[in-house]
Motif scaffolding. Sequence first.
Motif, PDB file in Angstrom:
ATOM      1  N   ASP A  26       0.863  -1.175   0.000  1.00  0.00           N
ATOM      2  CA  ASP A  26       0.000   0.000   0.000  1.00  0.00           C
ATOM      3  C   ASP A  26       0.896   1.219   0.000  1.00  0.00           C
ATOM      4  N   VAL A  27       1.110   1.770  -1.176  1.00  0.00           N
ATOM      5  CA  VAL A  27       2.041   2.876  -1.307  1.00  0.00           C
ATOM      6  C   VAL A  27       1.494   4.167  -0.716  1.00  0.00           C
ATOM      7  N   ARG A  28       0.207   4.177  -0.345  1.00  0.00           N
ATOM      8  CA  ARG A  28      -0.345   5.388   0.251  1.00  0.00           C
ATOM      9  C   ARG A  28      -0.168   5.424   1.763  1.00  0.00           C
ATOM     10  N   ALA A  29       0.214   4.309   2.392  1.00  0.00           N
ATOM     11  CA  ALA A  29       0.253   4.233   3.850  1.00  0.00           C
ATOM     12  C   ALA A  29       1.013   5.388   4.491  1.00  0.00           C
ATOM     13  N   ALA A  34      -1.873  10.703  -0.950  1.00  0.00           N
ATOM     14  CA  ALA A  34      -1.329  10.307  -2.244  1.00  0.00           C
ATOM     15  C   ALA A  34      -2.414   9.655  -3.093  1.00  0.00           C
ATOM     16  N   VAL A  35      -2.281   9.759  -4.392  1.00  0.00           N
ATOM     17  CA  VAL A  35      -3.240   9.196  -5.334  1.00  0.00           C
ATOM     18  C   VAL A  35      -2.630   7.959  -5.971  1.00  0.00           C
ATOM     19  N   THR A  38      -0.848   3.807 -11.856  1.00  0.00           N
ATOM     20  CA  THR A  38       0.163   2.890 -12.379  1.00  0.00           C
ATOM     21  C   THR A  38       1.103   3.746 -13.217  1.00  0.00           C
ATOM     22  N   LEU A  39       2.221   3.192 -13.616  1.00  0.00           N
ATOM     23  CA  LEU A  39       3.131   3.960 -14.463  1.00  0.00           C
ATOM     24  C   LEU A  39       2.486   4.299 -15.804  1.00  0.00           C
ATOM     25  N   ALA A  40       1.507   3.499 -16.245  1.00  0.00           N
ATOM     26  CA  ALA A  40       0.819   3.781 -17.505  1.00  0.00           C
ATOM     27  C   ALA A  40      -0.070   5.014 -17.394  1.00  0.00           C
ATOM     28  N   SER A  41      -0.671   5.231 -16.229  1.00  0.00           N
ATOM     29  CA  SER A  41      -1.605   6.345 -16.064  1.00  0.00           C
ATOM     30  C   SER A  41      -0.987   7.537 -15.333  1.00  0.00           C
ATOM     31  N   ALA A  42       0.277   7.443 -14.971  1.00  0.00           N
ATOM     32  CA  ALA A  42       0.930   8.513 -14.218  1.00  0.00           C
ATOM     33  C   ALA A  42       1.145   9.744 -15.088  1.00  0.00           C
ATOM     34  N   PRO A  43       0.881  10.925 -14.545  1.00  0.00           N
ATOM     35  CA  PRO A  43       1.145  12.152 -15.304  1.00  0.00           C
ATOM     36  C   PRO A  43       2.643  12.410 -15.426  1.00  0.00           C
ATOM     37  N   LEU A  44       3.028  13.113 -16.455  1.00  0.00           N
ATOM     38  CA  LEU A  44       4.436  13.443 -16.662  1.00  0.00           C
ATOM     39  C   LEU A  44       4.891  14.481 -15.643  1.00  0.00           C
ATOM     40  N   GLY A  45       6.115  14.311 -15.148  1.00  0.00           N
ATOM     41  CA  GLY A  45       6.733  15.298 -14.278  1.00  0.00           C
ATOM     42  C   GLY A  45       6.284  15.287 -12.836  1.00  0.00           C
ATOM     43  N   VAL A  46       5.459  14.332 -12.418  1.00  0.00           N
ATOM     44  CA  VAL A  46       4.972  14.269 -11.039  1.00  0.00           C
ATOM     45  C   VAL A  46       5.768  13.207 -10.282  1.00  0.00           C
ATOM     46  N   PRO A  47       6.316  13.536  -9.103  1.00  0.00           N
ATOM     47  CA  PRO A  47       7.040  12.523  -8.321  1.00  0.00           C
ATOM     48  C   PRO A  47       6.101  11.399  -7.881  1.00  0.00           C
ATOM     49  N   LEU A  48       6.573  10.167  -8.002  1.00  0.00           N
ATOM     50  CA  LEU A  48       5.797   8.979  -7.643  1.00  0.00           C
ATOM     51  C   LEU A  48       6.606   8.110  -6.705  1.00  0.00           C
ATOM     52  N   VAL A  49       5.927   7.418  -5.804  1.00  0.00           N
ATOM     53  CA  VAL A  49       6.561   6.389  -4.981  1.00  0.00           C
ATOM     54  C   VAL A  49       6.087   5.061  -5.534  1.00  0.00           C
ATOM     55  N   LEU A  50       7.022   4.205  -5.926  1.00  0.00           N
ATOM     56  CA  LEU A  50       6.665   2.928  -6.530  1.00  0.00           C
ATOM     57  C   LEU A  50       6.140   1.948  -5.504  1.00  0.00           C
ATOM     58  N   GLY A  51       5.173   1.134  -5.939  1.00  0.00           N
ATOM     59  CA  GLY A  51       4.669   0.011  -5.162  1.00  0.00           C
ATOM     60  C   GLY A  51       5.173  -1.271  -5.790  1.00  0.00           C
ATOM     61  N   VAL A 104       2.862  -1.883 -12.827  1.00  0.00           N
ATOM     62  CA  VAL A 104       3.688  -1.306 -11.766  1.00  0.00           C
ATOM     63  C   VAL A 104       2.857  -0.254 -11.033  1.00  0.00           C
ATOM     64  N   ALA A 105       2.540  -0.540  -9.776  1.00  0.00           N
ATOM     65  CA  ALA A 105       1.737   0.374  -8.957  1.00  0.00           C
ATOM     66  C   ALA A 105       2.617   1.517  -8.457  1.00  0.00           C
ATOM     67  N   ALA A 106       1.988   2.659  -8.255  1.00  0.00           N
ATOM     68  CA  ALA A 106       2.698   3.825  -7.740  1.00  0.00           C
ATOM     69  C   ALA A 106       1.702   4.726  -7.030  1.00  0.00           C
ATOM     70  N   ALA A 107       2.210   5.701  -6.319  1.00  0.00           N
ATOM     71  CA  ALA A 107       1.378   6.706  -5.666  1.00  0.00           C
ATOM     72  C   ALA A 107       1.948   8.068  -6.027  1.00  0.00           C
ATOM     73  N   ALA A 108       1.089   8.945  -6.519  1.00  0.00           N
ATOM     74  CA  ALA A 108       1.511  10.305  -6.847  1.00  0.00           C
ATOM     75  C   ALA A 108       1.511  11.115  -5.557  1.00  0.00           C
ATOM     76  N   LEU A 109       2.658  11.689  -5.240  1.00  0.00           N
ATOM     77  CA  LEU A 109       2.784  12.465  -4.004  1.00  0.00           C
ATOM     78  C   LEU A 109       2.244  13.870  -4.204  1.00  0.00           C
ATOM     79  N   PRO A 110       1.619  14.429  -3.182  1.00  0.00           N
ATOM     80  CA  PRO A 110       1.261  15.831  -3.256  1.00  0.00           C
ATOM     81  C   PRO A 110       2.521  16.660  -3.453  1.00  0.00           C
ATOM     82  N   VAL A 111       2.433  17.747  -4.186  1.00  0.00           N
ATOM     83  CA  VAL A 111       3.601  18.545  -4.533  1.00  0.00           C
ATOM     84  C   VAL A 111       4.334  19.041  -3.289  1.00  0.00           C
ATOM     85  N   ARG A 112       3.615  19.430  -2.248  1.00  0.00           N
ATOM     86  CA  ARG A 112       4.267  19.933  -1.033  1.00  0.00           C
ATOM     87  C   ARG A 112       5.162  18.863  -0.404  1.00  0.00           C
ATOM     88  N   LEU A 113       4.677  17.607  -0.333  1.00  0.00           N
ATOM     89  CA  LEU A 113       5.481  16.525   0.250  1.00  0.00           C
ATOM     90  C   LEU A 113       6.678  16.211  -0.613  1.00  0.00           C
TER      91      LEU A 113
END
Length: 117
Positions: A26-29, A34-35, A38-51, A104-113
């Motif tokens: 659970d990459v949101r824990a 975090a949202v 997957t890497l397929a649906s991830a927006p460009l230029g946004v930091p992600l934490v991989l699951g 490949v699961a991921a979580a998009a981090l809020p920009v502030r974090l």
Amino acid sequence: MTHVAPVMGTVPGRSAAPRRTNVPLDVRAPFPHAVRVTLASAPLGVPLVLGNASLPVPRRLRLAELGLRPGVTVTVLRRTAGGGRIVGVGDARVAVGREVLPRVAAAALPVRLAENG
């Protein structure tokens, strides 16, 4: 002399360390806002934490060799003509094929974090 049956999954002479399983991480824990993507649906230029990746073991190991491990922060840099993505991992750039991206699961981090580290 008494015989003690070994605990399943342990090797004689070694401690019983917890096993890694294929339970999705659970990459949101640590980041409740975090949202999940997957890497397929991830927006460009946004930091992600991989699951975890739902791939066969050899492919997961290859991704780990390239630095794409659960818990690592990455950024999808651009799309390729064949549907893949170029992913930034630290100072490296890794090309990931389109068949691997949705697994490949991921979580998009809020920009502030992401900015605070």
